[in-house]
Design a protein around this motif. Structure first.
Motif, mmCIF file in Angstrom:
data_model
loop_
_atom_site.group_PDB
_atom_site.id
_atom_site.type_symbol
_atom_site.label_atom_id
_atom_site.label_comp_id
_atom_site.label_asym_id
_atom_site.label_seq_id
_atom_site.Cartn_x
_atom_site.Cartn_y
_atom_site.Cartn_z
ATOM 1 N N GLN A 128 0.678 4.595 0.194
ATOM 2 C CA GLN A 128 0.446 5.751 0.603
ATOM 3 C C GLN A 128 0.875 5.074 2.599
ATOM 4 O OE1 GLN A 128 -1.350 4.056 -1.696
ATOM 5 N NE2 GLN A 128 -1.549 6.199 -3.141
ATOM 6 N N ASN A 163 -8.280 13.067 -1.501
ATOM 7 C CA ASN A 163 -7.772 12.349 -1.175
ATOM 8 C C ASN A 163 -7.063 10.988 -0.567
ATOM 9 O OD1 ASN A 163 -4.298 13.343 -0.240
ATOM 10 N ND2 ASN A 163 -4.723 13.262 1.593
ATOM 11 N N TRP A 198 0.505 -1.272 0.056
ATOM 12 C CA TRP A 198 -0.199 0.017 0.426
ATOM 13 C C TRP A 198 1.284 1.198 -0.016
ATOM 14 C CZ3 TRP A 198 -4.946 -0.092 3.846
ATOM 15 C CH2 TRP A 198 -5.038 0.904 3.105
ATOM 16 N N ASP A 212 2.216 14.917 5.732
ATOM 17 C CA ASP A 212 2.407 13.485 6.543
ATOM 18 C C ASP A 212 1.268 13.418 7.610
ATOM 19 O OD1 ASP A 212 4.432 12.536 4.779
ATOM 20 O OD2 ASP A 212 5.499 12.486 6.117
ATOM 21 N N ARG A 233 3.450 4.441 4.485
ATOM 22 C CA ARG A 233 4.763 4.446 4.228
ATOM 23 C C ARG A 233 5.620 4.476 5.460
ATOM 24 N NH1 ARG A 233 5.957 9.281 0.508
ATOM 25 N NH2 ARG A 233 3.587 9.267 -0.442
ATOM 26 N N ILE A 237 0.810 7.960 7.302
ATOM 27 C CA ILE A 237 0.183 7.686 5.844
ATOM 28 C C ILE A 237 1.213 8.597 4.709
ATOM 29 C CG2 ILE A 237 -1.062 5.795 6.393
ATOM 30 C CD1 ILE A 237 -3.427 7.757 6.926
ATOM 31 N N ARG A 238 1.216 9.305 3.490
ATOM 32 C CA ARG A 238 0.283 10.199 3.188
ATOM 33 C C ARG A 238 -0.079 9.514 2.206
ATOM 34 N NH1 ARG A 238 5.321 14.193 1.965
ATOM 35 N NH2 ARG A 238 4.290 15.359 0.667
ATOM 36 N N SER A 239 -0.990 10.472 0.918
ATOM 37 C CA SER A 239 -1.561 10.005 0.138
ATOM 38 C C SER A 239 -1.414 11.463 -0.729
ATOM 39 C CB SER A 239 -2.959 10.227 0.352
ATOM 40 O OG SER A 239 -3.690 9.409 -1.341
ATOM 41 N N ALA A 240 -2.306 11.861 -1.859
ATOM 42 C CA ALA A 240 -1.524 12.851 -3.088
ATOM 43 C C ALA A 240 -1.133 14.115 -2.604
ATOM 44 C CB ALA A 240 -3.404 13.109 -3.892
ATOM 45 N N MET A 280 -6.394 7.690 -1.526
ATOM 46 C CA MET A 280 -5.238 6.483 -0.949
ATOM 47 C C MET A 280 -6.030 5.387 -0.896
ATOM 48 S SD MET A 280 -4.460 6.476 2.820
ATOM 49 C CE MET A 280 -3.693 5.095 3.994
#
Length: 148
Positions: free
Chosen positions: A37, A129, A35, A60, A39, A53-56, A133
């Motif tokens: 996103q 976002n 996955w 973070d 991290r 986590i970090r998406s678009a 994710m």
């Protein structure tokens, strides 16, 4: 309306046995492998981990996840979260035809100061976002399940 509270639900139909899906979702420390996103997941003890986590969007979110329910017979995995987000998340894995349905439910309050300040104008972007994710998570899980 509390603009910093979010409720999410995602449904992931998957062409894999429910037990295989559950087993994969139960190993949260492996999420960063499939996955993008998610991290990092660092195990703190038998029931707790630190997750980033970090998406678009360029931020973070870090939180502590503590397992509150693991029930393989019912297909339920539930965590409590504290940190940049606070609340709970639950996977429910059930049979769906010849495969499985992984249902993800989450209710969280955002604690991260910047996101709280941007709560009203940013809300549609934060929801998109999250959707991005989750879409990437399903694609990653599908690919991962093909290898196990």
């Amino acid at each position: 309306m509390d603009w910093t509270r979010y409720r999410f639900r995602s449904l992931w139909p998957l062409p894999a046995p429910p037990a295989a899906v559950y087993d994969t979702l139960e190993r949260a420390e492996d999420y960063p492998r499939w996955w993008p996103q998610v991290r990092t997941v660092s195990r703190l003890d038998d029931t707790t981990g630190l997750v980033t986590i970090r998406s678009a969007l360029p931020y973070d979110m870090t939180f502590t996840a503590r397992a509150v329910r693991r029930d393989p017979a019912a297909g339920i995995l539930e965590i409590a979260m504290t940190g940049d987000i606070e609340g709970w998340a639950r996977w429910t894995v059930t049979a769906d035809g010849t495969g499985a349905l992984a249902r993800y439910d989450q209710v969280v309050d955002v604690n991260k100061p910047l996101l709280r300040r941007l709560a009203v104008p940013g809300r549609p972007f934060f929801r998109v976002n999250h959707r991005l994710m989750m879409r990437a998570g399903r694609r990653g899980l599908l690919a991962h399940l093909r290898t196990v």
